[in-house]
Design a protein around this motif. Structure first.
Motif, PDB file in Angstrom:
ATOM      1  N   TRP A   1      -8.204   2.319   0.448  1.00 17.13           N
ATOM      2  CA  TRP A   1      -7.105   1.527   0.979  1.00 17.13           C
ATOM      3  C   TRP A   1      -7.628   0.561   2.040  1.00 17.13           C
ATOM      4  O   TRP A   1      -8.721   0.716   2.588  1.00 17.13           O
ATOM      5  CB  TRP A   1      -6.029   2.427   1.578  1.00 17.13           C
ATOM      6  CG  TRP A   1      -6.453   3.210   2.775  1.00 17.13           C
ATOM      7  CD1 TRP A   1      -6.416   2.822   4.095  1.00 17.13           C
ATOM      8  CD2 TRP A   1      -7.023   4.528   2.773  1.00 17.13           C
ATOM      9  NE1 TRP A   1      -6.907   3.809   4.905  1.00 17.13           N
ATOM     10  CE2 TRP A   1      -7.278   4.873   4.124  1.00 17.13           C
ATOM     11  CE3 TRP A   1      -7.315   5.459   1.761  1.00 17.13           C
ATOM     12  CZ2 TRP A   1      -7.833   6.101   4.479  1.00 17.13           C
ATOM     13  CZ3 TRP A   1      -7.866   6.677   2.127  1.00 17.13           C
ATOM     14  CH2 TRP A   1      -8.117   6.988   3.460  1.00 17.13           C
TER      15      TRP A   1
ATOM     16  N   ILE B   1      -1.686  -6.720 -10.212  1.00 15.58           N
ATOM     17  CA  ILE B   1      -1.953  -7.498  -8.997  1.00 15.58           C
ATOM     18  C   ILE B   1      -2.609  -8.824  -9.368  1.00 15.58           C
ATOM     19  O   ILE B   1      -2.677  -9.752  -8.562  1.00 15.58           O
ATOM     20  CB  ILE B   1      -2.785  -6.681  -7.988  1.00 15.58           C
ATOM     21  CG1 ILE B   1      -2.011  -5.440  -7.536  1.00 15.58           C
ATOM     22  CG2 ILE B   1      -3.135  -7.509  -6.756  1.00 15.58           C
ATOM     23  CD1 ILE B   1      -2.747  -4.568  -6.529  1.00 15.58           C
TER      24      ILE B   1
ATOM     25  N   THR C   1      -2.498   0.620  -8.525  1.00 18.71           N
ATOM     26  CA  THR C   1      -2.888  -0.288  -7.453  1.00 18.71           C
ATOM     27  C   THR C   1      -1.653  -0.886  -6.801  1.00 18.71           C
ATOM     28  O   THR C   1      -0.586  -0.961  -7.414  1.00 18.71           O
ATOM     29  CB  THR C   1      -3.789  -1.412  -7.998  1.00 18.71           C
ATOM     30  OG1 THR C   1      -3.074  -2.148  -9.010  1.00 18.71           O
ATOM     31  CG2 THR C   1      -5.062  -0.837  -8.615  1.00 18.71           C
ATOM     32  N   SER C   2      -1.801  -1.375  -5.564  1.00 16.99           N
ATOM     33  CA  SER C   2      -0.640  -1.896  -4.840  1.00 16.99           C
ATOM     34  C   SER C   2      -1.106  -2.821  -3.729  1.00 16.99           C
ATOM     35  O   SER C   2      -2.092  -2.534  -3.042  1.00 16.99           O
ATOM     36  CB  SER C   2       0.169  -0.728  -4.255  1.00 16.99           C
ATOM     37  OG  SER C   2       1.395  -1.153  -3.717  1.00 16.99           O
TER      38      SER C   2
ATOM     39  N   LEU D   1       1.564   6.550  -3.799  1.00 14.26           N
ATOM     40  CA  LEU D   1       2.151   5.245  -3.507  1.00 14.26           C
ATOM     41  C   LEU D   1       3.194   5.352  -2.395  1.00 14.26           C
ATOM     42  O   LEU D   1       3.173   4.586  -1.422  1.00 14.26           O
ATOM     43  CB  LEU D   1       2.774   4.684  -4.780  1.00 14.26           C
ATOM     44  CG  LEU D   1       2.896   3.167  -4.916  1.00 14.26           C
ATOM     45  CD1 LEU D   1       1.545   2.505  -4.800  1.00 14.26           C
ATOM     46  CD2 LEU D   1       3.537   2.820  -6.254  1.00 14.26           C
TER      47      LEU D   1
ATOM     48  N   TRP E   1       2.659   3.746   1.654  1.00 11.59           N
ATOM     49  CA  TRP E   1       3.522   2.742   2.283  1.00 11.59           C
ATOM     50  C   TRP E   1       4.395   3.363   3.364  1.00 11.59           C
ATOM     51  O   TRP E   1       4.719   2.703   4.359  1.00 11.59           O
ATOM     52  CB  TRP E   1       4.344   2.024   1.216  1.00 11.59           C
ATOM     53  CG  TRP E   1       3.480   1.162   0.359  1.00 11.59           C
ATOM     54  CD1 TRP E   1       3.220   1.286  -0.973  1.00 11.59           C
ATOM     55  CD2 TRP E   1       2.699   0.044   0.802  1.00 11.59           C
ATOM     56  NE1 TRP E   1       2.331   0.321  -1.397  1.00 11.59           N
ATOM     57  CE2 TRP E   1       1.995  -0.443  -0.319  1.00 11.59           C
ATOM     58  CE3 TRP E   1       2.515  -0.571   2.036  1.00 11.59           C
ATOM     59  CZ2 TRP E   1       1.138  -1.538  -0.232  1.00 11.59           C
ATOM     60  CZ3 TRP E   1       1.648  -1.661   2.125  1.00 11.59           C
ATOM     61  CH2 TRP E   1       0.971  -2.139   0.993  1.00 11.59           C
TER      62      TRP E   1
ATOM     63  N   TRP F   1       3.071  -6.768  -4.914  1.00  4.00           N
ATOM     64  CA  TRP F   1       3.270  -6.226  -6.256  1.00  4.00           C
ATOM     65  C   TRP F   1       2.373  -5.007  -6.462  1.00  4.00           C
ATOM     66  O   TRP F   1       1.444  -4.764  -5.688  1.00  4.00           O
ATOM     67  CB  TRP F   1       3.011  -7.267  -7.336  1.00  4.00           C
ATOM     68  CG  TRP F   1       3.688  -6.959  -8.646  1.00  4.00           C
ATOM     69  CD1 TRP F   1       3.101  -6.827  -9.872  1.00  4.00           C
ATOM     70  CD2 TRP F   1       5.097  -6.739  -8.846  1.00  4.00           C
ATOM     71  NE1 TRP F   1       4.059  -6.552 -10.837  1.00  4.00           N
ATOM     72  CE2 TRP F   1       5.289  -6.481 -10.226  1.00  4.00           C
ATOM     73  CE3 TRP F   1       6.203  -6.714  -8.003  1.00  4.00           C
ATOM     74  CZ2 TRP F   1       6.538  -6.207 -10.774  1.00  4.00           C
ATOM     75  CZ3 TRP F   1       7.451  -6.443  -8.546  1.00  4.00           C
ATOM     76  CH2 TRP F   1       7.610  -6.200  -9.915  1.00  4.00           C
ATOM     77  N   ASP F   2       2.702  -4.241  -7.518  1.00  5.50           N
ATOM     78  CA  ASP F   2       1.931  -3.058  -7.909  1.00  5.50           C
ATOM     79  C   ASP F   2       1.294  -3.275  -9.274  1.00  5.50           C
ATOM     80  O   ASP F   2       1.812  -4.035 -10.104  1.00  5.50           O
ATOM     81  CB  ASP F   2       2.838  -1.825  -7.984  1.00  5.50           C
ATOM     82  CG  ASP F   2       3.530  -1.527  -6.667  1.00  5.50           C
ATOM     83  OD1 ASP F   2       2.908  -1.740  -5.610  1.00  5.50           O
ATOM     84  OD2 ASP F   2       4.695  -1.083  -6.698  1.00  5.50           O
TER      85      ASP F   2
ATOM     86  N   TRP G   1       0.992  -5.277  -0.721  1.00  5.57           N
ATOM     87  CA  TRP G   1       2.217  -5.817  -0.138  1.00  5.57           C
ATOM     88  C   TRP G   1       1.946  -6.250   1.290  1.00  5.57           C
ATOM     89  O   TRP G   1       1.074  -5.705   1.965  1.00  5.57           O
ATOM     90  CB  TRP G   1       3.339  -4.762  -0.140  1.00  5.57           C
ATOM     91  CG  TRP G   1       3.845  -4.415  -1.505  1.00  5.57           C
ATOM     92  CD1 TRP G   1       3.258  -3.564  -2.407  1.00  5.57           C
ATOM     93  CD2 TRP G   1       5.030  -4.909  -2.129  1.00  5.57           C
ATOM     94  NE1 TRP G   1       4.011  -3.502  -3.553  1.00  5.57           N
ATOM     95  CE2 TRP G   1       5.104  -4.305  -3.406  1.00  5.57           C
ATOM     96  CE3 TRP G   1       6.041  -5.788  -1.721  1.00  5.57           C
ATOM     97  CZ2 TRP G   1       6.151  -4.573  -4.290  1.00  5.57           C
ATOM     98  CZ3 TRP G   1       7.092  -6.050  -2.598  1.00  5.57           C
ATOM     99  CH2 TRP G   1       7.140  -5.452  -3.877  1.00  5.57           C
TER     100      TRP G   1
ATOM    101  N   PRO H   1       7.921   7.778  -9.033  1.00  2.00           N
ATOM    102  CA  PRO H   1       6.785   7.103  -8.403  1.00  2.00           C
ATOM    103  C   PRO H   1       5.750   8.111  -7.953  1.00  2.00           C
ATOM    104  O   PRO H   1       6.095   9.191  -7.460  1.00  2.00           O
ATOM    105  CB  PRO H   1       7.429   6.393  -7.200  1.00  2.00           C
ATOM    106  CG  PRO H   1       8.878   6.291  -7.528  1.00  2.00           C
ATOM    107  CD  PRO H   1       9.198   7.487  -8.373  1.00  2.00           C
TER     108      PRO H   1
END
Length: 380
Positions: free
Chosen positions: A24, A53, A342-343, A371, A375, A336-337, A345, A367
């Motif tokens: 991350w 992504i 993957t993510s 994830l 977040w 976006w994911d 934002w 989910p």
């Protein structure tokens, strides 16, 4: 944001992952300081298949081309894709391919970026949906991997099929950004991977991002895993896959890029700076506003709700939160994911951003814990 909280949370989550390993990056503070962490068997320099992504990155490229006058958002794409001129539209959703009406107007560049090209994943399609079946039969589809046909052939085969809805009057995920590949490559007469290198990656010093990796870096790309129908994770691509040393024949705007946490943090920094890179603007203020403004209008909104989560909409390359999805962030958070796990934002109000990269793909009904935990910790 507490960096210790993020690290502790993710190390704890990593012990429960079906496919261990995550990396991350967080971006925060007045200087947008980047901190990179990892847990499990993957290191900071791991290169991941980032799947969707890809869309925000190619969306930024498209808007830079708007800034340069290559095309305008309201230009009809027919000038570059004659295969998409004089389109037919299904009379009824899910109807026979021969039961069509004329398109009310040409498809525009804006329609494509807004997922309104009339091609995409129909979330209510029956198993025998004629348009979806024909699209698959012609091998035109993309998922976490790009289409297997060359762009000109793709345009020929896709353009011969009817649209699922009138231009801009529906919202279907994914294939509009394959249309975008053909549009960009024809309008510029250059390959998408080379354009991204020159106009996005080089200005942001993203040295480890592209549709392929050099031979000496291929072992930095881990395996990819997805759940099967029983919910068990199965390997769909091996570590160090030699196919990744070659640029695909279709450089999809929807999927297919590979990148690292460090590179994507640089992209996120640019987004937090409203389009400015370390050596000047990547996209103009107007294009940044277009990227991050809700583009889904009636009557497209009803179809968009079939795919997008509540209080989430789509700009011209990114998802945009209409309300706070976590305790800390604000409406207007965007990113976006990717389906490979993957993510990316950023929250422009708080000046916080993040990137999460795993090899455990999405596909379960709920989910994944990693994830939500990431977040939640970033925005705590």
């Amino acid at each position: 944001m507490s960096l210790d909280r993020v690290a502790g949370t993710m190390r704890d989550v990593a012990t429960r992952m079906a496919v261990p390993g995550l990396v991350w990056a967080t971006i925060s503070g007045p200087r947008q300081t980047v901190q990179i962490g990892s847990a499990g068997p993957l290191g900071h320099d791991t290169i991941f298949r980032i799947a969707s992504i890809t869309k925000p990155i190619v969306g930024v490229l498209a808007l830079r081309l708007v800034d340069e006058g290559v095309f305008a958002l309201d230009d009809a794409i027919d000038a570059w894709l004659p295969e998409f001129a004089d389109r037919r539209v299904l009379r009824e959703r899910g109807g026979a391919l021969t039961d069509t009406v004329p398109a009310a107007r040409p498809t525009t560049v804006r329609d494509v970026l807004a997922m309104g090209s009339g091609l995409g994943w129909d979330m209510k399609a029956a198993p025998d949906d004629p348009l979806a079946r024909e699209f698959d039969a012609r091998e035109l589809g993309s998922g976490w991997e790009p289409p297997v046909v060359r762009p000109d052939r793709w345009a020929e085969l896709a353009g011969a099929l009817p649209m699922a809805h009138q231009p801009g009057e529906g919202w279907m995920y994914q294939y509009s950004y394959d249309v975008l590949t053909v549009l960009i490559e024809r309008a510029t007469r250059r390959r998408l991977d080379l354009l991204l290198r020159d106009k996005v990656f080089a200005p942001l010093d993203m040295d480890h991002t592209g549709y392929a990796v050099p031979m000496n870096d291929v072992d930095r790309v881990p395996s990819a895993w997805f759940p099967n129908r029983r919910g068990d994770f199965v390997e769909v691509a091996p570590t160090g896959d030699p196919r990744l040393m070659n640029v695909p024949v279709f450089r999809s705007g929807a999927t297919g890029l590979l990148s690292s946490a460090g590179d994507l943090a640089k992209f996120a920094q640019m987004l937090l700076r409203e389009g400015r890179g370390p050596r000047g603007r990547v996209i103009s203020r107007a294009s940044f506003a277009a990227l991050t403004t809700d583009s889904v209008v009636e009557p497209a909104r009803a179809m968009a709700r079939e795919f997008l989560e509540p209080n989430l909409t789509w700009g011209l390359g990114v998802g945009v939160d209409l309300g706070s999805r976590y305790p800390g962030p604000h409406a207007g958070r965007f990113g976006w994911d990717g389906g490979t796990g993957t993510s990316l934002w950023v929250d422009p109000v708080s000046g916080v951003g993040g990137v999460l990269l795993t090899r455990q793909g999405l596909g379960t009904p709920e989910p994944p814990e990693y994830l939500e935990a990431f977040w939640g910790a970033v925005h705590a």
